[in-house]
Design a protein around this motif. Structure first.
Motif, short mmCIF file in Angstrom:
data_model
loop_
_atom_site.label_atom_id
_atom_site.label_comp_id
_atom_site.label_asym_id
_atom_site.label_seq_id
_atom_site.Cartn_x
_atom_site.Cartn_y
_atom_site.Cartn_z
N ARG A 27 0.83 -1.20 0.00
CA ARG A 27 0.00 0.00 0.00
C ARG A 27 0.87 1.26 0.00
O ARG A 27 2.00 1.25 0.48
N LEU A 28 0.32 2.33 -0.52
CA LEU A 28 0.97 3.63 -0.39
C LEU A 28 0.82 4.10 1.04
O LEU A 28 -0.18 3.79 1.70
N ASP A 29 1.81 4.85 1.54
CA ASP A 29 1.67 5.40 2.88
C ASP A 29 0.57 6.46 2.89
O ASP A 29 0.09 6.89 1.85
N ASN A 30 0.19 6.89 4.07
CA ASN A 30 -0.96 7.77 4.23
C ASN A 30 -0.86 9.05 3.39
O ASN A 30 -1.81 9.45 2.72
N SER B 218 4.74 4.89 8.69
CA SER B 218 4.90 5.38 10.06
C SER B 218 3.73 6.23 10.51
O SER B 218 3.55 6.45 11.72
N TYR B 219 2.93 6.72 9.59
CA TYR B 219 1.72 7.45 9.98
C TYR B 219 0.78 6.51 10.72
O TYR B 219 0.26 6.85 11.79
N VAL B 220 0.55 5.35 10.16
CA VAL B 220 -0.37 4.38 10.77
C VAL B 220 0.21 3.86 12.08
O VAL B 220 -0.50 3.72 13.08
N ARG B 221 1.53 3.60 12.11
CA ARG B 221 2.13 3.06 13.32
C ARG B 221 2.07 4.06 14.48
O ARG B 221 1.95 3.67 15.64
N ASN B 222 2.13 5.35 14.18
CA ASN B 222 2.12 6.38 15.23
C ASN B 222 0.76 7.04 15.40
O ASN B 222 0.64 8.05 16.08
N TYR B 223 -0.26 6.44 14.80
CA TYR B 223 -1.60 7.01 14.90
C TYR B 223 -2.23 6.70 16.25
O TYR B 223 -2.14 5.59 16.76
N LYS B 224 -2.85 7.71 16.82
CA LYS B 224 -3.71 7.51 17.99
C LYS B 224 -4.77 8.59 17.97
O LYS B 224 -4.54 9.71 17.48
N THR C 238 -6.73 11.56 18.75
CA THR C 238 -6.54 12.79 19.52
C THR C 238 -7.47 13.84 18.94
O THR C 238 -8.24 13.57 18.02
N LEU C 239 -7.36 15.04 19.46
CA LEU C 239 -8.07 16.17 18.87
C LEU C 239 -7.56 16.34 17.45
O LEU C 239 -6.35 16.44 17.22
N TYR D 93 -5.75 13.39 12.20
CA TYR D 93 -6.70 13.88 11.20
C TYR D 93 -6.55 13.13 9.89
O TYR D 93 -7.53 12.69 9.27
N ASN D 94 -5.29 12.96 9.44
CA ASN D 94 -5.05 12.31 8.15
C ASN D 94 -5.40 10.83 8.17
O ASN D 94 -6.07 10.32 7.26
N VAL D 95 -4.97 10.11 9.21
CA VAL D 95 -5.17 8.65 9.25
C VAL D 95 -6.62 8.30 9.56
O VAL D 95 -7.16 7.34 9.01
N SER D 96 -7.26 9.08 10.43
CA SER D 96 -8.65 8.76 10.78
C SER D 96 -9.55 8.89 9.55
O SER D 96 -10.50 8.11 9.39
#
Length: 618
Positions: A12-15, A166-172, A174-175, A309-312
């Motif tokens: 897959r392409l990264d975020n 790394s976007y997905v791995r560090n996603y949590k 938040t606001l 915001y991006n990953v959600s």
């Protein structure tokens, strides 16, 4: 990489990468360049060998772009790209189906090795790492050929091969921090003709720049950002007061905030704004505003909000289930709305460090960013050794903003040496770029010749119409549309545009129009007998004119010439079907088109063969 049912490896392409194939075009290339200038002339054969040895070790670069039903994806590319001598302006659009379907290109000119990268595969840090590995191997092979000693194939341990998202791995959760869509001040000016670009490098003393930053109590990036806004303010705000803010897009390397060594994209964009209240401002005021915003916006917490915001958005089930063609339209609208918030981009990738054993072979590095219609000027910064290299890429005929920026640095006792690519004038040109500029006088002569040919063709059509008159003045319509097409070419020559595609599309539309007019007026057959062939002849002459004007980059029109040649065989097919009853103009059209193609092939020689390999993968 995963394997498809057919055994192909894919991922897959990264975020962030997902947006680039959607928005990319000739007017928004999403391409950037990292280049290394050596101390000796580049040997093309050795560079090709180095690329062939290094590329298989970089999984993130050994890919081609695939189009799925829901998203684009990467799949393993087993072909081998071919290096090219630089003959065009930097950071041009990389067609995913060209260059053996790779999303980067390697070129050389003089002592410089260029790596141009489509942003979907990596960011600045990933590109720097790949270029360093390529240069290391090139130098080893070059030195080995002199001494007879075969250097070991190696990749420096500082270079990561990781391509995780790394976007997905560090996603949590938040606001969520949304992007601003408030329109910023646009930079406007007289645009260079055809596809010309103005490149201006400023070689800035690192020691003195650091001292200036210390005087103001800020980092280099903050000082340069404020200096850029100050230059824009002086050149555009004071000239014509505006209620719109100056918006600078600052890419942030997220690896400094999170534990990641990925070679895929891992950056976020921060908007730094300055809005004048109508009063006169000082540099110190602007610097204070910039520094305050960076203190507030460039923190780990704020970066987590951007990632959230991006990953959600990507994780929402209804978006994942939406077909790609729907996403394509929606993402383009969203991107263009958000892109209004930026006046221009300032990207600082920081110092480029190399292994000590290679320092004697490398003089300096450069970074350039491709411009876009919304941001016709961009700025990139990197440093190497004791200098900081600030590069402006622009499509404007003047350099007043760049001059203002570098003049301010000099006023702050910071030494600056300038180098350009010779556009729009020879000032600061050191001969390090190919001379692609167009001879304006020759262009005018060719233009007059072109218009003369159009007048001749129009006269011939008028004579044919008179000699075969059967109640229809079809030549009047033909001549009027030819005049319109000629004026379109004349207007487009002064714009930053791909004229080959315009000519091809306009010719196809004109042929449809001929038939429609003929049909609506009782159908006398003139549209097929004369209208379609004469339009193809016009397209032939127009493309030949463009090749003569832009001989250094004739290959960019080659595919259009092939397409026109294919179109020229449509009239004979229509004649065989009994739809064309007057054959002479059809024969002339096919003969002229084929002769032009043959002449191009013969004169193109090796360049033609290379273009066939690049376009058709043969």
């Amino acid at each position: 990489m995963k394997r498809s049912p057919q055994g192909e490896r894919w991922r897959r392409l990264d975020n962030t990468a997902k947006i680039f194939p959607v928005i990319a075009s000739k007017n928004l290339s999403s391409v950037f360049r990292i280049s290394a200038t050596l101390k000796e002339e580049v040997d093309a054969g050795t560079l090709q060998s180095a690329l062939e040895e290094v590329l298989p070790q970089f999984e993130g670069f050994s890919v081609r772009l695939g189009r799925g039903f829901f998203w684009y994806y990467f799949e393993n590319n087993k072909r081998m790209p071919v290096i090219e001598r630089e003959t065009t302006y930097p950071c041009k659009y990389i067609e995913p189906r060209s260059s053996h379907q790779y999303l980067f290109r390697v070129s050389y000119y003089g002592r410089r090795i260029n790596l141009e990268v489509f942003h979907a595969i990596t960011d600045g840090l990933g590109a720097v790492n790949f270029l360093k590995a390529l240069v290391y191997r090139y130098v080893d092979l070059k030195n080995g050929s002199r001494t007879g000693f075969q250097f070991e194939k190696k990749i420096s341990p500082e270079i990561s091969m990781n391509v995780e998202d790394s976007y997905v791995r560090n996603y949590k959760k938040t606001l969520k921090r949304k992007y601003s869509s408030r329109a910023a001040l646009p930079i406007k000016g007289d645009v260079l003709p055809l596809d010309e670009e103005n490149i201006l490098h400023g070689y800035v003393g690192l020691k003195e720049l650091k001292e200036a930053g210390r005087r103001y109590g800020v980092s280099i990036t903050r000082f340069l950002t404020a200096a850029l806004i100050w230059a824009i303010y002086q050149e555009y705000y004071l000239e014509k007061p505006c209620h719109k803010p100056i918006g600078i897009s600052i890419p942030i390397n997220l690896r400094t905030f999170f534990d990641s060594r990925t070679m895929a994209n891992f950056f976020a964009v921060t908007l730094i704004e300055f809005l004048s209240d109508g009063k006169e401002h000082t540099f110190t005021e602007i610097l204070k505003t910039v520094s305050s915003q960076m203190d507030h916006k460039i923190t780990k917490e704020k970066m987590e909000e951007v990632i959230s915001y991006n990953v959600s958005s990507e994780k929402k089930w209804y978006l994942r289930a939406t077909p790609l063609f729907v996403k394509w339209g929606a993402l383009n609208l969203i991107f263009r709305r958000n892109d209004r918030a930026y006046t221009m981009t300032l990207s600082n990738i920081g110092p480029i460090d190399i292994l000590e054993e290679y320092r004697k072979d490398i003089e300096r590095f450069h970074m350039l960013i491709g411009v876009s219609k919304r941001q016709p000027m961009k700025c990139a910064v990197c440093s190497y050794g004791d200098e900081v290299i600030v590069t402006f890429t622009s499509v404007f005929q003047d350099t007043r903003l760049q001059d203002r920026f570098f003049s301010f640095l000099k006023e702050e006792n910071i030494p600056v040496a300038l180098e350009s690519n010779g556009v729009p004038d020879k000032r600061d040109d050191k001969g390090m770029y190919p001379q692609i500029r167009y001879d304006k006088e020759k262009m005018k002569k060719l233009a007059n010749l072109f218009y003369g040919l159009m007048v001749f063709v129009a006269a011939v059509l008028g004579i044919i119409n008179y000699a075969t008159y059967s109640g229809s003045m079809w030549s009047v319509i033909a001549i009027a549309l030819m005049a319109y097409a000629a004026m379109t070419v004349r207007y487009s020559l002064m714009r930053h545009a791909n004229l080959g595609s315009k000519i091809l599309l306009q010719s196809a539309a004109a042929q449809v129009l001929w038939v429609a007019i003929d049909w609506s007026s009782g159908y006398n057959g003139w549209s097929l007998n004369y209208g379609v062939p004469s339009t193809i002849l016009f397209a032939d002459l127009a493309v030949v004119f463009l090749i003569l004007v832009n001989r250094m980059n004739w290959q960019s029109y080659f595919m259009y010439q092939i397409a026109i040649t294919v179109f020229s065989f449509i009239p004979p097919i229509l004649w065989a079907a009994g739809l064309i009853t007057r054959l002479p103009l059809t024969i002339v059209t096919v003969a002229v088109t084929v002769v032009i193609l043959i002449v191009t092939i013969v004169l193109g020689d090796r360049s033609f063969k290379n273009e066939l390999k690049r376009r058709f993968h043969v």
